[in-house]
Design an enzyme around this catalytic site. Structure first.
Site, mmCIF file in Angstrom:
data_model
loop_
_atom_site.group_PDB
_atom_site.id
_atom_site.type_symbol
_atom_site.label_atom_id
_atom_site.label_comp_id
_atom_site.label_asym_id
_atom_site.label_seq_id
_atom_site.Cartn_x
_atom_site.Cartn_y
_atom_site.Cartn_z
ATOM 1 N N ARG A 100 -15.931 134.225 55.159
ATOM 2 C CA ARG A 100 -15.698 133.370 53.965
ATOM 3 C C ARG A 100 -14.678 134.030 52.496
ATOM 4 O O ARG A 100 -14.561 134.961 52.766
ATOM 5 C CB ARG A 100 -16.933 133.279 53.212
ATOM 6 C CG ARG A 100 -18.084 132.006 54.500
ATOM 7 C CD ARG A 100 -18.748 131.734 53.579
ATOM 8 N NE ARG A 100 -19.577 130.417 54.491
ATOM 9 C CZ ARG A 100 -19.955 131.076 54.863
ATOM 10 N NH1 ARG A 100 -20.626 131.361 56.303
ATOM 11 N NH2 ARG A 100 -20.749 129.312 55.989
ATOM 12 N N HIS A 125 -12.890 130.783 57.166
ATOM 13 C CA HIS A 125 -12.251 130.162 58.603
ATOM 14 C C HIS A 125 -11.006 129.567 57.779
ATOM 15 O O HIS A 125 -10.487 128.362 59.204
ATOM 16 C CB HIS A 125 -13.181 129.270 59.121
ATOM 17 C CG HIS A 125 -14.112 130.129 60.102
ATOM 18 N ND1 HIS A 125 -14.467 131.774 60.008
ATOM 19 C CD2 HIS A 125 -15.410 129.495 60.624
ATOM 20 C CE1 HIS A 125 -15.596 132.027 60.887
ATOM 21 N NE2 HIS A 125 -16.044 130.685 60.605
ATOM 22 N N HIS A 198 -13.919 133.430 68.062
ATOM 23 C CA HIS A 198 -15.599 132.444 67.742
ATOM 24 C C HIS A 198 -16.086 132.012 69.081
ATOM 25 O O HIS A 198 -16.634 130.714 68.423
ATOM 26 C CB HIS A 198 -15.634 130.970 66.371
ATOM 27 C CG HIS A 198 -16.009 131.092 65.155
ATOM 28 N ND1 HIS A 198 -17.313 130.856 66.134
ATOM 29 C CD2 HIS A 198 -16.381 131.372 64.208
ATOM 30 C CE1 HIS A 198 -18.281 131.017 64.601
ATOM 31 N NE2 HIS A 198 -17.466 130.885 63.693
ATOM 32 N N ALA A 199 -15.792 132.561 69.571
ATOM 33 C CA ALA A 199 -16.745 132.450 70.898
ATOM 34 C C ALA A 199 -17.642 132.224 71.019
ATOM 35 O O ALA A 199 -18.754 133.170 70.668
ATOM 36 C CB ALA A 199 -16.144 132.627 72.129
ATOM 37 N N ASP A 268 -27.013 135.619 60.671
ATOM 38 C CA ASP A 268 -25.869 135.073 60.378
ATOM 39 C C ASP A 268 -24.797 136.575 59.130
ATOM 40 O O ASP A 268 -24.832 135.872 57.856
ATOM 41 C CB ASP A 268 -25.395 133.813 59.461
ATOM 42 C CG ASP A 268 -24.153 133.703 59.651
ATOM 43 O OD1 ASP A 268 -23.293 133.767 59.828
ATOM 44 O OD2 ASP A 268 -23.721 132.054 58.867
ATOM 45 N N GLN A 308 -19.266 139.817 63.229
ATOM 46 C CA GLN A 308 -20.414 139.001 62.339
ATOM 47 C C GLN A 308 -21.436 138.293 63.410
ATOM 48 O O GLN A 308 -20.241 138.112 65.028
ATOM 49 C CB GLN A 308 -19.760 137.829 62.014
ATOM 50 C CG GLN A 308 -20.272 136.607 61.235
ATOM 51 C CD GLN A 308 -21.004 136.915 59.859
ATOM 52 O OE1 GLN A 308 -20.310 138.073 59.177
ATOM 53 N NE2 GLN A 308 -21.351 136.200 59.581
ATOM 54 N N GLU A 335 -18.506 138.153 66.011
ATOM 55 C CA GLU A 335 -16.447 138.110 66.021
ATOM 56 C C GLU A 335 -16.583 139.329 64.670
ATOM 57 O O GLU A 335 -17.334 139.482 63.876
ATOM 58 C CB GLU A 335 -16.587 136.896 64.409
ATOM 59 C CG GLU A 335 -17.360 135.014 65.235
ATOM 60 C CD GLU A 335 -17.423 134.572 63.658
ATOM 61 O OE1 GLU A 335 -17.791 134.268 62.649
ATOM 62 O OE2 GLU A 335 -18.857 134.167 63.790
HETATM 63 C C1 GAL Z 1 -20.043 131.234 60.996
HETATM 64 C C2 GAL Z 1 -20.348 131.977 60.448
HETATM 65 C C3 GAL Z 1 -21.699 130.561 59.857
HETATM 66 C C4 GAL Z 1 -21.147 128.953 60.234
HETATM 67 C C5 GAL Z 1 -20.014 129.335 61.928
HETATM 68 C C6 GAL Z 1 -19.319 127.919 61.847
HETATM 69 O O1 GAL Z 1 -18.831 132.454 61.663
HETATM 70 O O2 GAL Z 1 -20.742 133.210 60.269
HETATM 71 O O3 GAL Z 1 -21.804 131.200 58.691
HETATM 72 O O4 GAL Z 1 -20.269 129.421 59.139
HETATM 73 O O5 GAL Z 1 -19.314 130.337 61.311
HETATM 74 O O6 GAL Z 1 -20.253 126.824 61.908
#
Ligand code: GAL
Length: 370
Positions: A100, A125, A198-199, A268, A308, A335
């Protein structure tokens, strides 16, 4: 005799070479662009599928402790689903800024830039239709390296980001069951960049109902606390004494309920990596995840400062590959990245990329079984 020996040698030669990378059409996007799936296989019985749409890691068939393979990654069966509003970025490369940016604004060299606030009130993203997860990259395979390189040139100003960005991502499947992801990018104007993958994994097999029994180690003494819109406060806090302390292995389910059950609640968080050395030069350990049922183990290595750890809190029973359902908190992402909202946090490691510099980032998802 001679003939027999030659035949034996030929068999040996075949056994030691991974099959060629296969390419197949995956269908057209709603906008009419053809997409392609690349299938990589190695000598150890592992298979990986990659998609040019979103430079996506869409499947990984990984052996368990008995040698039985299962696909441990989330994905879809058709391109339109990857482009739907609720695609959840399954396996995509996200960016230009993964994670973000507060209120979709940042200032670079005295100039303010405005990005989409696609995750109100923030930017997430890389934004909307032209985020890197939504465009078709150009794929080029290498049979010799058992790899595919995806390239994409993002025009100056695309999704509000300055500079023409030339990006490429190479996925390699190694013979010891690791997926190595190498990112590279250059720009013609100063810009900000934070690419990641984002796997979503479930080591019992994607579509299994839970990850609560997966045992996680994170090589991090600290994390970056966030406000209620998931924007970092700028503080670097200790994990000690919190449900984020994974310095010793813990099952995900042990403490996940301590986050409550509001929408999106759960793991998260961005962890500040200790830079614990790994056995791969230049890369440190980010995480180890073990699934006691199948014995599958995922080890994540990177050269990035953060990771993340996301526990699938926004999943709500999406239907994915082969009709499988992805339930709430039934998959996790790791991530590798820079910290969230770094463009607005001068004390965080810099995410600025300038002309003449090359952005590089390596992430290894290594699989084993025990
Ligand atoms: C992650 C993020 C979450 C959510 C997800 C997608 O990378 O940390 O908060 O947005 O992506 O749904």
């Amino acid at each position: 005799m001679m003939i027999l020996r030659t035949a034996a040698l030929a068999t040996l030669a075949i056994a030691s070479v991974a099959p060629a990378v296969e390419v197949a059409e995956f269908g057209k996007t709603p906008g009419g662009e053809m997409t392609h799936v690349y299938t990589l296989e190695n000598k150890s019985g592992m298979k990986v599928k990659l998609l040019d749409l979103g430079a996506t890691l869409m499947a990984a068939e990984v052996p368990d402790k008995e040698g039985k393979t299962a696909d441990v990654l989330f994905g879809f069966d058709d391109p339109a689903k990857y482009l739907s509003d609720d695609n959840q970025y399954f396996g995509n490369v996200v960016g230009r800024y993964g994670n973000r940016i507060a209120k979709g604004k940042f200032t670079l060299d005295g100039k303010e830039y405005t990005l989409a606030t696609n995750n109100p009130p923030n930017h997430l993203h890389g934004g909307g239709d032209r985020a890197l997860s939504k465009v078709v990259w150009k794929g080029e395979k290498s049979d010799a390296d058992n790899s595919v390189t995806f390239s994409y040139t993002s025009p100056d100003g695309e999704e509000g980001y300055p500079g023409e960005l030339k990006a490429q991502v190479t996925y390699t499947l190694t013979d010891d069951n690791a997926v190595r992801i190498e990112y590279e990018a250059t720009t013609d104007k100063p810009t900000v960049l934070n690419l990641t993958n984002h796997a979503y994994f479930n080591l019992s097999g994607a579509g299994s109902p839970t990850i609560n029994d997966h045992v996680v180690t994170l090589y991090a003494d600290h994390y970056t606390p966030v406000d209620d819109t998931l924007i970092t406060t700028g503080e670097i806090a200790k994990v000690e004494g919190t449900a984020l302390d994974f310095r010793e292995p813990h099952a995900i389910g042990d403490r996940v309920d301590s986050f409550g059950d509001a929408e999106g609640a759960g793991y998260d968080h961005n962890f500040v990596l200790n830079k614990t050395p790994s056995d791969v030069e230049g890369l440190h350990k980010a995480a180890t995840v073990k699934d006691p049922k199948s014995g599958r183990v995922l080890t994540v290595l990177t050269d990035q400062p953060g990771v993340q750890f996301y526990g699938g809190n926004f999943l709500k029973g999406q239907t994915g590959k082969d009709g499988k359902t992805y339930a709430h908190r039934s998959g996790f992402c790791l991530e590798t990245q820079h910290y969230p909202d770094s463009p607005n946090k001068p004390d965080f490691p810099s995410v600025v990329l300038r002309p003449g510099e090359t952005y590089t980032h390596t992430c290894v998802y290594a699989f084993s079984a025990e």
